[in-house]
Enzyme design. Structure first.
Site, mmCIF file in Angstrom:
data_model
loop_
_atom_site.group_PDB
_atom_site.id
_atom_site.type_symbol
_atom_site.label_atom_id
_atom_site.label_comp_id
_atom_site.label_asym_id
_atom_site.label_seq_id
_atom_site.Cartn_x
_atom_site.Cartn_y
_atom_site.Cartn_z
ATOM 1 N N GLU A 52 48.893 45.216 52.675
ATOM 2 C CA GLU A 52 47.573 45.874 52.769
ATOM 3 C C GLU A 52 46.906 45.746 54.147
ATOM 4 O O GLU A 52 45.740 45.396 54.251
ATOM 5 C CB GLU A 52 46.639 45.341 51.683
ATOM 6 C CG GLU A 52 47.187 45.537 50.282
ATOM 7 C CD GLU A 52 46.323 44.913 49.187
ATOM 8 O OE1 GLU A 52 45.231 44.400 49.490
ATOM 9 O OE2 GLU A 52 46.742 44.956 48.013
ATOM 10 N N GLU A 107 54.023 47.426 42.122
ATOM 11 C CA GLU A 107 52.975 46.809 41.281
ATOM 12 C C GLU A 107 52.491 47.804 40.227
ATOM 13 O O GLU A 107 51.291 47.986 40.020
ATOM 14 C CB GLU A 107 51.804 46.355 42.149
ATOM 15 C CG GLU A 107 52.190 45.405 43.278
ATOM 16 C CD GLU A 107 51.010 44.856 44.067
ATOM 17 O OE1 GLU A 107 49.849 45.032 43.629
ATOM 18 O OE2 GLU A 107 51.253 44.257 45.130
HETATM 19 O O1 G3I Z 1 43.646 30.033 39.309
HETATM 20 C C1 G3I Z 1 42.214 30.148 39.334
HETATM 21 C C2 G3I Z 1 41.617 29.299 38.245
HETATM 22 O O2 G3I Z 1 41.902 27.953 38.497
HETATM 23 C C3 G3I Z 1 40.108 29.543 38.219
HETATM 24 O O3 G3I Z 1 39.533 28.851 37.158
HETATM 25 C C4 G3I Z 1 39.810 31.035 38.059
HETATM 26 C C5 G3I Z 1 38.300 31.311 38.111
HETATM 27 O O4 G3I Z 1 38.031 32.597 38.609
HETATM 28 O O5 G3I Z 1 40.427 31.731 39.121
HETATM 29 C C6 G3I Z 1 41.841 31.594 39.133
HETATM 30 O O6 G3I Z 1 42.372 32.287 40.185
HETATM 31 C C7 G3I Z 1 42.378 33.687 40.063
HETATM 32 C C8 G3I Z 1 43.817 34.168 40.126
HETATM 33 O O7 G3I Z 1 43.861 35.569 40.104
HETATM 34 C C9 G3I Z 1 44.678 33.638 38.983
HETATM 35 O O8 G3I Z 1 44.167 34.045 37.765
HETATM 36 C C10 G3I Z 1 41.593 34.294 41.199
HETATM 37 O O9 G3I Z 1 40.211 33.978 41.039
HETATM 38 C C11 G3I Z 1 41.756 35.794 41.236
HETATM 39 O O10 G3I Z 1 41.147 36.309 42.417
HETATM 40 C C12 G3I Z 1 43.233 36.141 41.238
HETATM 41 O O11 G3I Z 1 43.360 37.535 41.202
HETATM 42 C C13 G3I Z 1 44.606 38.043 41.623
HETATM 43 C C14 G3I Z 1 44.390 38.970 42.827
HETATM 44 O O12 G3I Z 1 45.607 39.614 43.162
HETATM 45 C C15 G3I Z 1 43.923 38.183 44.050
HETATM 46 O O13 G3I Z 1 44.915 37.287 44.464
HETATM 47 C C16 G3I Z 1 45.209 38.821 40.462
HETATM 48 O O14 G3I Z 1 45.581 37.889 39.429
HETATM 49 C C17 G3I Z 1 46.456 39.570 40.920
HETATM 50 O O15 G3I Z 1 46.911 40.405 39.871
HETATM 51 C C18 G3I Z 1 46.108 40.424 42.117
HETATM 52 O O16 G3I Z 1 47.290 41.056 42.550
HETATM 53 C C19 G3I Z 1 47.121 41.946 43.659
HETATM 54 C C20 G3I Z 1 48.396 41.883 44.477
HETATM 55 O O17 G3I Z 1 48.654 40.549 44.853
HETATM 56 C C21 G3I Z 1 48.283 42.780 45.710
HETATM 57 N N1 G3I Z 1 47.967 44.147 45.326
HETATM 58 C C22 G3I Z 1 46.783 44.289 44.450
HETATM 59 C C23 G3I Z 1 46.932 43.411 43.207
HETATM 60 C C24 G3I Z 1 45.764 43.604 42.266
HETATM 61 O O18 G3I Z 1 44.556 43.211 42.892
#
Ligand code: G3I
Length: 421
Positions: free
Chosen positions: A209, A327
């Site tokens: 990205e 994805e």
């Molecule tokens: O692990 C923590 C947990 O300990 C905490 O209690 C909780 C509270 O919010 O957050 C948890 O982390 C979250 C994580 O997902 C795991 O669930 C993060 O806040 C959250 O921001 C994260 O979101 C991920 C996002 O990328 C950002 O990294 C999504 O699961 C994931 O599906 C998404 O994937 C992205 C690809 O990597 C790139 N392309 C877009 C795609 C969708 O946004």
């Protein structure tokens, strides 16, 4: 439905909103599905999974395959395995983590022969403190893949999101010495990742990205949350990420970087020309040709059209690059259909919606199959609707139903639809 994650990412919303503005400005027409075809597809696919009873397409919890390795899904009839059904086309992947290995291991062994860590390999997750790694979740996914004869996508070595503060600490834009510090940290991170997973990762999302969401701007910069661009003062950081990845792979085994270096991006139909410009810069100005482009493919029921996707695929093919669908999921909502973000109200997953989504998946897979000479893998961003990032973005807490298995882990009509060829 279990909401597994929280928090709307404003920047992502802005990005998608901008992308949709382009689409609307470009005169793209959003068309609905033909209701007759929808009904026919519902009948053909046995769209009866609302509420959890398994429909056509097999038993979601059927045990299959040996956990001891060898060919993935061994022991499963080809007609019951999505990955085997697509054996002559491309690997079928899923983005997973601990939760999936705990709750869906039989489905993974049955239907998939490729995995991506949804979060566990992102820098903040796996390398939260400089020099200190949290390998456990990524190792578990990698071991599951190794034991079941699967390969992994390495996602992702460099992203503007989930980039920990330690990476940028003490680095000042324009200060050559501190930039060397940043480059050294990136190099060390990439070398550690490649060293640990080179045997099981067959392609790396080296950079994720990096293209701007703004039509007139080429690269994501500091105003779009890229500290990489902001500190380097240019796109030069992209080159270094690929160089470090390529060098690390070549060091692990000569020639082993071939075919493995990808660039990953969303709304690729709107960004294809900018991505091609990035690839040309890498190849012609920097002397480093990468291998392919990941179309993230977070799609909705009507956009992008298969025609526009074909145009984009052809552009990369003509330029000499492979394409992967990295994805894939299909939201049932259309929050941008008015040209800017407006949250659609929550929907129940009706039989009609299930059939419409099944047809959309079938259309996309027909396109992917048609392009099997250039499509190197198709990966779903999750497995079942009870664990999807789309429950949290762009509207926190709104149930979405974007995947092949439902909340009860029974196969949806979509699975039967993409098996029916
Ligand atoms: O692990 C923590 C947990 O300990 C905490 O209690 C909780 C509270 O919010 O957050 C948890 O982390 C979250 C994580 O997902 C795991 O669930 C993060 O806040 C959250 O921001 C994260 O979101 C991920 C996002 O990328 C950002 O990294 C999504 O699961 C994931 O599906 C998404 O994937 C992205 C690809 O990597 C790139 N392309 C877009 C795609 C969708 O946004």
């Amino acid at each position: 439905m279990m909401a597994t994650r929280r928090g709307v990412t404003q920047q992502k919303l802005q990005g998608l909103a901008v992308a949709w503005l382009w689409i609307v400005a470009g005169g793209a027409t959003l068309t609905g599905c033909d209701s007759g075809a929808v009904t026919a597809m519902a009948a053909a696919a046995g769209a009866s999974n609302v509420g959890g009873s398994p429909g056509a397409g097999g038993n979601a919890t059927a045990t299959s395959g040996s956990a001891s390795g060898g060919a993935s899904n061994a022991g499963t009839a080809a007609s019951d395995s999505l990955a085997q059904k697509y054996a002559d086309y491309f690997p079928i992947g899923a983005a997973v983590g601990n939760w999936h290995v705990d709750n869906l291991s039989d489905v993974l062994k049955q239907d998939f022969n490729h995995l991506t860590c949804e979060n566990a390999m992102k820098i903040q997750d796996i390398h939260p403190v400089e020099g200190s790694f949290s390998w456990a979740e990524a190792d578990r996914v990698a071991d599951f893949a190794r034991q079941n004869g699967m390969k992994l996508t390495g996602h992702t070595l460099l992203w503007h999101r989930q980039a920990p503060d330690w990476m940028f600490a003490g680095v000042t834009a324009g200060d050559a010495a501190s930039l060397e510090t940043l480059k050294g940290r990136l190099k060390a991170h990439i070398e550690a990742m490649v060293d640990r997973y080179a045997d099981v990762v067959d392609n790396w999302d080296v950079v994720n990205e990096a293209i701007s969401d703004t039509a007139a701007k080429q690269y994501r910069d500091g105003s779009e949350q890229s500290r990489w661009f902001e500190l380097f003062g240019s796109e030069e950081y992209i080159y270094w990420a690929y160089k470090f990845a390529k060098d690390a792979l070549e060091e692990s085994a000569a020639g082993s970087s071939a075919g493995k270096l990808y660039y990953n991006e969303y709304v690729v139909t709107t960004k294809a020309d900018k991505i091609l410009k990035l690839l040309a810069w890498l190849k012609d100005d920097k002397g480093l040709k990468i291998d392919g482009v990941g179309f993230q493919s977070h799609e909705n029921m009507t956009w992008p059209s298969t025609t526009d996707l074909q145009v984009a695929i052809d552009k990369f093919k003509t330029a000499g690059y492979k394409v992967k669908i990295s994805e894939l999921d299909i939201t049932v909502y259309s929050d941008y259909s008015m040209g800017s973000f407006m949250a659609s109200p929550a929907l129940p997953f009706s039989a009609e919606l299930e059939a419409k989504q099944a047809k959309r998946f079938a259309d996309l897979f027909a396109l992917y199959r048609k392009n099997k000479d250039v499509v190197t893998s198709v990966t779903f961003w999750g497995v079942s609707d009870d664990n999807t990032w789309l429950d949290n973005e762009p509207v926190a807490g709104r149930d979405d139903f974007p995947l092949l298995y439902n909340d009860q882990h029974a196969p949806k009509a979509a699975r039967a639809a993409i098996m029916a060829f």
